[in-house]
Write a protein that holds these residues in place. Structure first.
Motif, PDB file in Angstrom:
ATOM      1  N   SER A 152       0.837  -1.195   0.000  1.00  0.00           N
ATOM      2  CA  SER A 152       0.000   0.000   0.000  1.00  0.00           C
ATOM      3  C   SER A 152       0.876   1.250   0.000  1.00  0.00           C
ATOM      4  CB  SER A 152      -0.959  -0.049   1.195  1.00  0.00           C
ATOM      5  OG  SER A 152      -2.004   0.875   1.065  1.00  0.00           O
ATOM      6  N   GLY A 188      -0.393  -3.971  -3.703  1.00  0.00           N
ATOM      7  CA  GLY A 188      -1.433  -2.956  -3.599  1.00  0.00           C
ATOM      8  C   GLY A 188      -0.844  -1.570  -3.426  1.00  0.00           C
ATOM      9  N   SER A 203      -9.064   6.870  -0.977  1.00  0.00           N
ATOM     10  CA  SER A 203      -8.679   5.635  -0.295  1.00  0.00           C
ATOM     11  C   SER A 203      -8.073   5.892   1.073  1.00  0.00           C
ATOM     12  CB  SER A 203      -7.680   4.842  -1.147  1.00  0.00           C
ATOM     13  OG  SER A 203      -8.279   4.330  -2.318  1.00  0.00           O
ATOM     14  N   HIS A 242      -1.896  -7.192  -6.961  1.00  0.00           N
ATOM     15  CA  HIS A 242      -3.131  -6.593  -6.438  1.00  0.00           C
ATOM     16  C   HIS A 242      -4.157  -7.687  -6.169  1.00  0.00           C
ATOM     17  CE1 HIS A 242      -2.224  -2.291  -7.393  1.00  0.00           C
ATOM     18  NE2 HIS A 242      -1.392  -2.875  -8.236  1.00  0.00           N
ATOM     19  N   ASP A 246      -9.380  -5.745  -4.295  1.00  0.00           N
ATOM     20  CA  ASP A 246      -8.761  -4.574  -3.667  1.00  0.00           C
ATOM     21  C   ASP A 246      -9.440  -3.313  -4.181  1.00  0.00           C
ATOM     22  OD1 ASP A 246      -7.114  -2.521  -2.757  1.00  0.00           O
ATOM     23  OD2 ASP A 246      -5.271  -3.672  -3.050  1.00  0.00           O
ATOM     24  N   HIS A 278      -7.309  -6.103  -0.207  1.00  0.00           N
ATOM     25  CA  HIS A 278      -6.098  -5.316  -0.010  1.00  0.00           C
ATOM     26  C   HIS A 278      -5.244  -5.874   1.128  1.00  0.00           C
ATOM     27  CE1 HIS A 278      -3.734  -1.636  -0.398  1.00  0.00           C
ATOM     28  NE2 HIS A 278      -3.871  -1.386   0.891  1.00  0.00           N
TER      29      HIS A 278
END
Length: 306
Positions: A152, A188, A203, A242, A246, A278
């Motif tokens: 992330s 991700g 997000s 990913h 997600d 995710h």
């Protein structure tokens, strides 16, 4: 398309692709609460690379004589201290250590910590990376077999760290001869700050200035030294993984980045984790780990587990 992507995740072992693809399908995707509950073993060593509370890394060293291949992992959490991160990544670290892979689990000052944001957050990641030159001989780490893995927001920072050699000399983040890595795995990740500004806001509720700082006469383009997409070609192979479900960093994000990287001359590929969220992306307890862990082994030149 999914079969093709899953086949890529098996590191060329096409015959096993169907079986691994089936085994790796997530039936119940992980939630944020599941992610926050992730845990793992205590590290072998807690190593400070600065004086601030968040300027440290956790080193996990396998049993045996080494030298050990090394995975550097960088947690996510929307660049904020609110969602933790480093303790959850111990789940992955423990699984890798059991396979004979050393792990350097990096903490850093987030945007909402004193000295964090720009430039401190990036300088922290850089300092933690370059500290490995000192740690390697002490802990039998093989820096010729190294992979960067970020999740992330940590995917952004991992891709940035892999591209540091491209930093302009005028940047406060520039250092000579940064530690080189041949492969970065982004789980991700949100690495195109300019083009994904809207997604990052929805997000993560982050304002871009929190990640890039403000423009100045000497630095008119704040993305030039903060966004990996602006630092291409990085000269590394990028694997963008990913979860199929997600919604924080959808597959489209990885696909867009891969196209930019390939157009610039870098090797890049996108892999989709079937049925995964995710959070499955970083959980060794998830079926998605068959793919994620396999990609880490592939990047280190290790044979697939059977």
């Amino acid at each position: 398309m999914r079969k093709t992507l899953l086949a890529a995740a098996v590191a060329g072992n096409v015959g096993a692709a169907a079986a691994i693809g089936t085994d790796a399908r997530v039936s119940v995707p992980m939630s944020l609460q599941d992610y926050l509950a992730l845990h793992g073993p205590a590290p072998s060593a807690h190593v400070a690379y600065g004086a601030a509370p968040s300027q440290y890394g956790e080193l996990f060293v396998p049993a045996g004589g080494g030298p050990f291949p090394l995975a550097v992992i960088i947690h996510g959490g929307c660049w904020t201290k609110e969602f933790g991160g480093i303790s959850q990544m111990r789940n992955m670290a423990g699984a890798l250590t059991q396979q004979g892979i050393a792990v350097w689990n990096i903490e850093y000052r987030r945007f909402d910590e004193a000295g964090g944001g720009y430039p401190g957050m990036y300088q922290d990641v850089a300092s933690a990376m370059d500290r490995l030159r000192q740690l390697a001989p002490l802990h039998r780490l093989d820096l010729q077999r190294i992979v960067l893995v970020g999740h992330s927001a940590g995917g952004h920072l991992a891709q940035w760290a892999a591209a540091r050699a491209r930093l302009p000399h005028s940047s406060p983040l520039y250092v000579a001869q940064p530690l080189a890595v041949p492969v970065v795995i982004s789980l991700g990740g949100l690495a195109d700050l300019r083009n994904e500004e809207r997604l990052i806001k929805t997000s993560c509720d982050r304002d871009m200035v929190q990640l890039t700082g403000t423009p100045s006469a000497s630095r008119p383009d704040v993305f030039s030294d903060t966004s990996p997409a602006e630092m291409l070609p990085a000269g590394v192979r990028t694997v963008l993984i990913h979860g199929e479900l997600d919604v924080i960093a959808p597959t489209r994000v990885g696909q867009d980045y891969a196209r930019r990287a390939q157009a610039a001359g870098d090797a890049a590929e996108v892999i989709v984790l079937p049925g995964a969220s995710h959070y499955d992306e970083v959980a060794a307890s998830s079926r998605a780990w068959l793919i994620v862990g396999g990609q880490i082994r592939r990047a280190l030149g290790l044979a697939p587990l059977h």
